[in-house]
Design an enzyme around this catalytic site. Sequence first.
Site, PDB file in Angstrom:
ATOM      1  N   GLY A 143      -5.750  -3.028  -0.777  1.00 31.45           N
ATOM      2  CA  GLY A 143      -4.846  -3.232  -1.912  1.00 31.45           C
ATOM      3  C   GLY A 143      -4.870  -4.661  -2.433  1.00 31.45           C
ATOM      4  O   GLY A 143      -4.107  -5.013  -3.334  1.00 31.45           O
ATOM      5  N   ASP A 187       3.101  -2.805   8.350  1.00 32.30           N
ATOM      6  CA  ASP A 187       2.131  -2.734   7.254  1.00 32.30           C
ATOM      7  C   ASP A 187       1.141  -1.603   7.522  1.00 32.30           C
ATOM      8  O   ASP A 187       1.019  -1.127   8.657  1.00 32.30           O
ATOM      9  CB  ASP A 187       1.382  -4.076   7.153  1.00 32.30           C
ATOM     10  N   LYS A 209      -8.050  -4.751   6.709  1.00 29.86           N
ATOM     11  CA  LYS A 209      -6.981  -4.664   5.719  1.00 29.86           C
ATOM     12  C   LYS A 209      -7.440  -5.321   4.418  1.00 29.86           C
ATOM     13  O   LYS A 209      -8.417  -6.038   4.384  1.00 29.86           O
ATOM     14  CB  LYS A 209      -5.702  -5.362   6.230  1.00 29.86           C
ATOM     15  N   GLU A 239      -0.590 -10.670   3.573  1.00 26.14           N
ATOM     16  CA  GLU A 239      -0.335  -9.759   4.707  1.00 26.14           C
ATOM     17  C   GLU A 239      -0.605 -10.456   6.039  1.00 26.14           C
ATOM     18  O   GLU A 239       0.154 -10.299   6.997  1.00 26.14           O
ATOM     19  CB  GLU A 239      -1.222  -8.512   4.579  1.00 26.14           C
ATOM     20  N   ALA A 296      -2.992  -0.069   7.057  1.00 26.80           N
ATOM     21  CA  ALA A 296      -4.331  -0.597   7.345  1.00 26.80           C
ATOM     22  C   ALA A 296      -5.361   0.315   6.699  1.00 26.80           C
ATOM     23  O   ALA A 296      -5.087   1.482   6.419  1.00 26.80           O
ATOM     24  CB  ALA A 296      -4.566  -0.675   8.849  1.00 26.80           C
ATOM     25  N   LYS A 338      -7.561   6.631   9.145  1.00 25.94           N
ATOM     26  CA  LYS A 338      -7.789   5.196   9.340  1.00 25.94           C
ATOM     27  C   LYS A 338      -8.353   4.865  10.730  1.00 25.94           C
ATOM     28  O   LYS A 338      -8.733   3.730  10.987  1.00 25.94           O
ATOM     29  CB  LYS A 338      -6.465   4.429   9.149  1.00 25.94           C
ATOM     30  N   GLY A 357       0.836  -1.205   0.000  1.00 25.43           N
ATOM     31  CA  GLY A 357       0.000   0.000   0.000  1.00 25.43           C
ATOM     32  C   GLY A 357       0.863   1.243   0.000  1.00 25.43           C
ATOM     33  O   GLY A 357       2.091   1.180   0.063  1.00 25.43           O
TER      34      GLY A 357
HETATM   35  C1  5RP Z   1      -3.297  -3.700   1.208  1.00 26.64           C
HETATM   36  C2  5RP Z   1      -3.582  -3.141   2.537  1.00 26.64           C
HETATM   37  C3  5RP Z   1      -3.034  -1.782   2.829  1.00 26.64           C
HETATM   38  O1  5RP Z   1      -2.204  -1.870   3.930  1.00 26.64           O
HETATM   39  C4  5RP Z   1      -4.181  -0.861   3.102  1.00 26.64           C
HETATM   40  O2  5RP Z   1      -5.043  -0.881   1.979  1.00 26.64           O
HETATM   41  C5  5RP Z   1      -3.697   0.565   3.377  1.00 26.64           C
HETATM   42  O3  5RP Z   1      -3.193   1.117   2.221  1.00 26.64           O
HETATM   43  P1  5RP Z   1      -2.676   2.620   2.158  1.00 26.64           P
HETATM   44  O4  5RP Z   1      -1.456   2.692   2.995  1.00 26.64           O
HETATM   45  O5  5RP Z   1      -2.412   2.844   0.683  1.00 26.64           O
HETATM   46  O6  5RP Z   1      -3.800   3.498   2.659  1.00 26.64           O
HETATM   47  O7  5RP Z   1      -4.201  -3.729   3.376  1.00 26.64           O
HETATM   48  O8  5RP Z   1      -3.935  -4.934   1.014  1.00 26.64           O
END
Ligand code: 5RP
Length: 225
Positions: free
Chosen positions: A98, A82, A95, A104, A84, A122, A28
């Site tokens: 993406g 990671d 999650k 993940e 979220a 978030k 992400g």
């Molecule tokens: C991908 C995810 C990402 O961590 C989530 O979508 C957050 O993305 P971003 O940092 O672009 O807001 O779970 O599968």
Amino acid sequence: MSDEAKRMAAGAAVELVLDGMRLGIGTGSTAEHFIHLLAQRVKAGLSVTGIATSERSAELCSRLGIPLTNLDETPSLDLAVDGADEFDGALNLIKGGGGALLREKIVAAAAKRFVVIADASKQVAVLGAFPLPVEIIPMARQPLSQRLAKLGAVVALRQTADGKPFRSDENHWILDCAFGPAITDPPRLAHTLSGMPGVVEHGLFCGMTERVLLGSDDQVTVINS
Ligand code: 5RP
């Protein structure tokens, strides 16, 4: 929400990385900040081995010179970082925005510490405004859609820009399940989803997160579990 807030959170996570660590590396836009900042430290001499949670992140790591391994060679990780899509006060997550939720979750579960990097958009009181991704076997689409609708979700098959079903890195489909901000008992829903034949994995991460590093334009707040 600004990109700087994501970069700030990623910067705080990079500071947790110590020489010799085996690292889970997320997917992400926030995780991509982490990868770029980690690559700077690797260039400066830091020694780490990473396991990426998606082909996209693996490609970026390789391009930036971060050494990668896999769970066969390195089944246990020191730290996974990671992003979220949502987190609540108990650090339950949604999650999979993406599409990388399966890898993940596998990587986060293999890590001694799982740290989430996020901006304030978030943080929610109750999960569910963000549609919950549920990764499925294609043949189970219709029965699962019906069962998920009975649970109160508006269900949509994730599609690519040209109208084909989106395929995860493991070649599954994803149902995006809009419950609305109504997931008051995430562990219970997680248990229910895990028991449905055809569900490969779902995007509820419950009881896994050690801390959230919440970035803003000028500071990072640490929220511990
Ligand atoms: C991908 C995810 C990402 O961590 C989530 O979508 C957050 O993305 P971003 O940092 O672009 O807001 O779970 O599968």
